[in-house]
Design an enzyme around this catalytic site. Structure first.
Site, PDB file in Angstrom:
ATOM      1  N   THR A 186     -33.600  79.473  55.843  1.00  0.00           N
ATOM      2  CA  THR A 186     -34.527  80.246  56.785  1.00  0.00           C
ATOM      3  C   THR A 186     -33.796  79.256  58.174  1.00  0.00           C
ATOM      4  O   THR A 186     -33.421  78.345  57.999  1.00  0.00           O
ATOM      5  CB  THR A 186     -35.786  79.887  56.557  1.00  0.00           C
ATOM      6  OG1 THR A 186     -36.025  78.671  56.627  1.00  0.00           O
ATOM      7  CG2 THR A 186     -36.508  80.427  55.313  1.00  0.00           C
ATOM      8  N   GLU A 331     -36.726  85.147  52.859  1.00  0.00           N
ATOM      9  CA  GLU A 331     -37.695  84.998  51.254  1.00  0.00           C
ATOM     10  C   GLU A 331     -38.027  85.996  50.551  1.00  0.00           C
ATOM     11  O   GLU A 331     -38.515  86.066  49.467  1.00  0.00           O
ATOM     12  CB  GLU A 331     -39.043  84.324  51.888  1.00  0.00           C
ATOM     13  CG  GLU A 331     -39.037  82.822  52.177  1.00  0.00           C
ATOM     14  CD  GLU A 331     -38.743  82.718  53.570  1.00  0.00           C
ATOM     15  OE1 GLU A 331     -38.516  83.549  54.471  1.00  0.00           O
ATOM     16  OE2 GLU A 331     -39.368  81.638  54.079  1.00  0.00           O
ATOM     17  N   LYS A 440     -54.898  83.943  71.037  1.00  0.00           N
ATOM     18  CA  LYS A 440     -56.425  84.038  70.967  1.00  0.00           C
ATOM     19  C   LYS A 440     -57.037  83.900  72.337  1.00  0.00           C
ATOM     20  O   LYS A 440     -56.863  82.672  72.834  1.00  0.00           O
ATOM     21  CB  LYS A 440     -56.923  82.935  69.999  1.00  0.00           C
ATOM     22  CG  LYS A 440     -56.279  83.310  68.627  1.00  0.00           C
ATOM     23  CD  LYS A 440     -56.747  82.258  67.756  1.00  0.00           C
ATOM     24  CE  LYS A 440     -55.597  82.487  66.433  1.00  0.00           C
ATOM     25  NZ  LYS A 440     -54.741  81.065  66.166  1.00  0.00           N
ATOM     26  N   TRP A 445     -58.079  88.713  69.273  1.00  0.00           N
ATOM     27  CA  TRP A 445     -56.674  88.300  69.172  1.00  0.00           C
ATOM     28  C   TRP A 445     -55.874  89.523  69.908  1.00  0.00           C
ATOM     29  O   TRP A 445     -56.117  90.448  70.026  1.00  0.00           O
ATOM     30  CB  TRP A 445     -56.343  88.390  67.462  1.00  0.00           C
ATOM     31  CG  TRP A 445     -56.776  87.335  66.843  1.00  0.00           C
ATOM     32  CD1 TRP A 445     -57.941  86.301  67.120  1.00  0.00           C
ATOM     33  CD2 TRP A 445     -56.278  86.693  65.691  1.00  0.00           C
ATOM     34  NE1 TRP A 445     -58.144  85.713  66.157  1.00  0.00           N
ATOM     35  CE2 TRP A 445     -56.974  85.641  65.181  1.00  0.00           C
ATOM     36  CE3 TRP A 445     -55.240  86.967  64.983  1.00  0.00           C
ATOM     37  CZ2 TRP A 445     -56.898  84.897  64.037  1.00  0.00           C
ATOM     38  CZ3 TRP A 445     -54.740  86.482  63.732  1.00  0.00           C
ATOM     39  CH2 TRP A 445     -55.705  85.348  63.274  1.00  0.00           C
TER      40      TRP A 445
HETATM   41  P1  AMP Z   1     -35.994  85.859  58.771  1.00  0.00           P
HETATM   42  O1  AMP Z   1     -36.323  85.071  57.603  1.00  0.00           O
HETATM   43  O2  AMP Z   1     -35.312  85.152  59.581  1.00  0.00           O
HETATM   44  O3  AMP Z   1     -35.219  86.990  58.347  1.00  0.00           O
HETATM   45  O4  AMP Z   1     -37.346  86.220  59.519  1.00  0.00           O
HETATM   46  C1  AMP Z   1     -38.430  86.833  58.845  1.00  0.00           C
HETATM   47  C2  AMP Z   1     -39.340  87.014  60.043  1.00  0.00           C
HETATM   48  O5  AMP Z   1     -38.810  87.956  60.987  1.00  0.00           O
HETATM   49  C3  AMP Z   1     -40.484  87.715  59.454  1.00  0.00           C
HETATM   50  O6  AMP Z   1     -41.388  86.990  58.694  1.00  0.00           O
HETATM   51  C4  AMP Z   1     -41.146  88.460  60.702  1.00  0.00           C
HETATM   52  O7  AMP Z   1     -41.959  87.361  61.542  1.00  0.00           O
HETATM   53  C5  AMP Z   1     -39.929  88.769  61.574  1.00  0.00           C
HETATM   54  N1  AMP Z   1     -39.506  90.120  61.401  1.00  0.00           N
HETATM   55  C6  AMP Z   1     -38.680  90.619  60.410  1.00  0.00           C
HETATM   56  N2  AMP Z   1     -38.781  91.860  60.699  1.00  0.00           N
HETATM   57  C7  AMP Z   1     -39.444  92.318  61.730  1.00  0.00           C
HETATM   58  C8  AMP Z   1     -39.884  93.690  62.009  1.00  0.00           C
HETATM   59  N3  AMP Z   1     -39.471  94.775  61.824  1.00  0.00           N
HETATM   60  N4  AMP Z   1     -40.806  93.434  63.091  1.00  0.00           N
HETATM   61  C9  AMP Z   1     -41.492  92.186  63.577  1.00  0.00           C
HETATM   62  N5  AMP Z   1     -41.112  91.262  62.980  1.00  0.00           N
HETATM   63  C10 AMP Z   1     -40.145  91.198  61.859  1.00  0.00           C
END
Ligand code: AMP
Length: 541
Positions: A186, A331, A440, A445
């Site tokens: 990540t 994940e 917040k 929120w």
């Molecule tokens: P990553 O592990 O780098 O792919 O990041 C995952 C995170 O990206 C998720 O937990 C979200 O917070 C954000 N994310 C992924 N897709 C979206 C989406 N379509 N809209 C908003 N946030 C997203």
């Protein structure tokens, strides 16, 4: 009683074997980081993946060993996906956009024995090698003519030399489908990056789900170009999905700028693509500037960050390309949800369906999800209640690689995504924020994503971020930070007025600041931790 069906383990190599046999002459086209276009077929890719497998075995790579890649989307990276996993080793894709200290942490934590890198990254690996002593051999993903005259990289050789020493007479071994096949960390904006270790089973199941029509929807008629990088979450499974269905695969290499992408879209007849919003925002600007149109591109999936509805409308109205919004995480392999319409939405105009399609969407079969409150109690699917988003399924992480600590699972086995979301009665999930980014204010929120989406629909706004800043009265208030579109002007007062009547009064930002650019993570997300530092102590006038 057990069923009487063949118990053939799901294996990644089986996908390429299938493509080589049944889609033998379908093309894979790649823009090479060292220059030029490479073109061959699934059958040829399969032969070279086998040559690679034999070379790895000759070098002593054993099942479970990690083999790192620092590479763009190319045919060689594609071969590594299959060749490394095919022998039971782990293809560890490393994101070259991470900070050097994160790269060193990741390479050492994963204990990569070999590292394959594109020519672009030669200066980077020369800096990394002395601090990554466990890497025994560095392999340049190019022909020997591109090897540097002098280098201190241990065991440096060229990929093409490695392959040409082998023949393709190799049979992929059978092993347990739960064997690890690839590893991706990540991007870790606050903590150290964490390794997600995918299995053959999770990868094949995820790839099949990616092909489903309401998911990525891949078909043999498609020409697929993943703009989403192969160095992050396996390019959303497209390097597996394309050979499953027999679609032509176009790989853009290091040419991630709008002009290079557009050239390849047109020259290769790309029909379908996928990537993060930043790529499409830049491409939209490029298309507008040159009054350009796509000849073949019809569809793209956008995810990784929230896709602004204004971007969807612009692509559809001006460029005749449909955007499907999707959500996922490293994940979750990553596909979790996709926002396609259902039969009950038939007859809605594009404008009427936009609020539905702008949500992150409905679960893909295989993933289950729920939203819960602070006590872990499930919240109703009424589109209003928001809470922590939990997911589970056969391609969702159970634990992190070599973490030594329990993962993010609840006692009853759900993965805590760290996202805050609503789910409506039709099952459309909508992310309001990362839990760390929620604002917040006076007990209410405020969704920073909603405000950012609205800001970006203003014609003079190129990019926007909203963060909470301290307020004596309300605890936190939203601050809007904006990058103006080149050549266009807009004042803070005008932007604040733009929100009036479009969101609840208490959600309207209190102030606007203009910047030349916004900080991003290595995967193109807004780096809000940095913005909170930059605007620490900010006082609303
Ligand atoms: P990553 O592990 O780098 O792919 O990041 C995952 C995170 O990206 C998720 O937990 C979200 O917070 C954000 N994310 C992924 N897709 C979206 C989406 N379509 N809209 C908003 N946030 C997203």
């Amino acid at each position: 009683m057990l069923g009487l069906m063949m118990a053939e383990p799901l294996r990644v190599a089986g996908i390429l074997e299938h493509a080589a046999k049944w889609h033998a002459d379908t093309e894979i086209v790649a823009r090479l980081p060292e220059g030029g276009i490479h073109r061959y077929t699934y059958a040829a890719a399969h032969r070279r993946a086998k040559q690679l497998a034999k070379a790895l075995l000759r070098l002593g790579v054993a099942p479970g060993d990690r083999v790192g890649t620092l590479a763009w989307n190319t045919h060689r990276h594609f071969e590594l996906y299959y060749g490394v996993a095919g022998i039971g080793a782990v293809c560890h894709t490393v994101n070259p956009r991470l900070f050097p200290e994160q790269l060193v942490y990741i390479l050492n934590h994963a204990e990569d024995r070999l590292l394959f890198f594109d020519l672009t990254f030669l200066p980077l690996v020369e800096r990394l090698a002395p601090i990554c002593p466990q890497v025994e051999k560095w392999v340049l993903l190019a022909g020997p003519e591109h090897l540097p005259a002098q280098s201190a990289l241990p065991g440096l050789c060229s990929y093409e030399d490695l392959l040409s020493a082998e023949r393709a007479d190799y049979a992929w071994p059978l092993f347990d489908e739960n064997t690890a096949c690839s590893l991706c960390y990540t991007s870790g904006t606050t903590d150290q990056p964490k390794g997600v270790l995918y299995s053959h089973r999770s990868t094949v199941l995820h790839a099949l789900a990616a092909c489903l029509p309401d998911s990525l929807g891949c078909a043999a008629l498609d020409v697929i170009m993943p703009v989403v990088p192969m160095f992050h979450v396996n390019a959303w499974g497209l390097p597996y999905a394309a050979p499953i269905v027999g679609a032509k695969l176009v790989l853009p290499g290091a040419g991630m700028d709008s002009a290079s992408l557009y050239e390849l879209f047109e020259s290769e007849g790309v029909t379908f693509s996928a990537g993060v919003p930043t790529i499409w925002l830049a491409l939209l600007q490029f298309m507008r500037e040159g009054h350009r149109q796509f000849s073949t591109l019809r569809r793209t999936v956008v995810g990784g960050s929230s896709c602004p509805p204004a971007l969807m409308t612009a692509f559809e109205d001006e460029l005749h390309v449909t955007i499907t919004h999707a959500w996922g995480m490293t994940e979750t392999s990553p596909l979790g949800t996709g926002a396609r319409l259902t039969a009950k939405h038939k007859g809605l105009s594009a404008a009427e369906s936009l609020p539905i399609r702008a949500k992150q969407g409905r679960v893909v079969y295989g993933v289950d999800m729920k939203i819960v409150d602070d006590e872990g109690i499930a919240l109703p699917h009424n589109g209003m209640a928001f809470g922590d988003l939990l997911v589970r399924g056969p391609w969702v992480v159970r634990d992190y690689f070599g973490s030594g600590t329990p993962g993010e699972l609840t006692a009853d086995g759900w993965f805590r995504t760290g996202d805050v979301a609503t789910i409506d009665p039709d099952g459309y999930m909508q992310i309001t924020d990362r839990s760390k980014d929620v604002i917040k204010s006076g007990g209410e929120w405020i969704s920073s994503i909603d405000l950012e989406n609205l800001a970006i629909s203003h014609p003079a706004v190129a990019e926007a971020a909203v963060i909470g800043v301290p307020s004596a009265r309300w605890a936190e208030r939203p601050l809007l930070i904006v990058v103006r579109r080149p050549g266009l002007d807009v004042s803070a007062k005008e932007l604040l007025a733009f929100f009036k009547g479009k969101v609840a009064r208490f959600c309207e930002p209190d102030a606007v600041e203009f910047v030349d650019q916004l900080p991003h993570t290595a995967t193109g997300k807004l780096l809000k931790t940095q913005l909170r530092k930059d605007f620490a102590g900010y006082a609303v006038a």
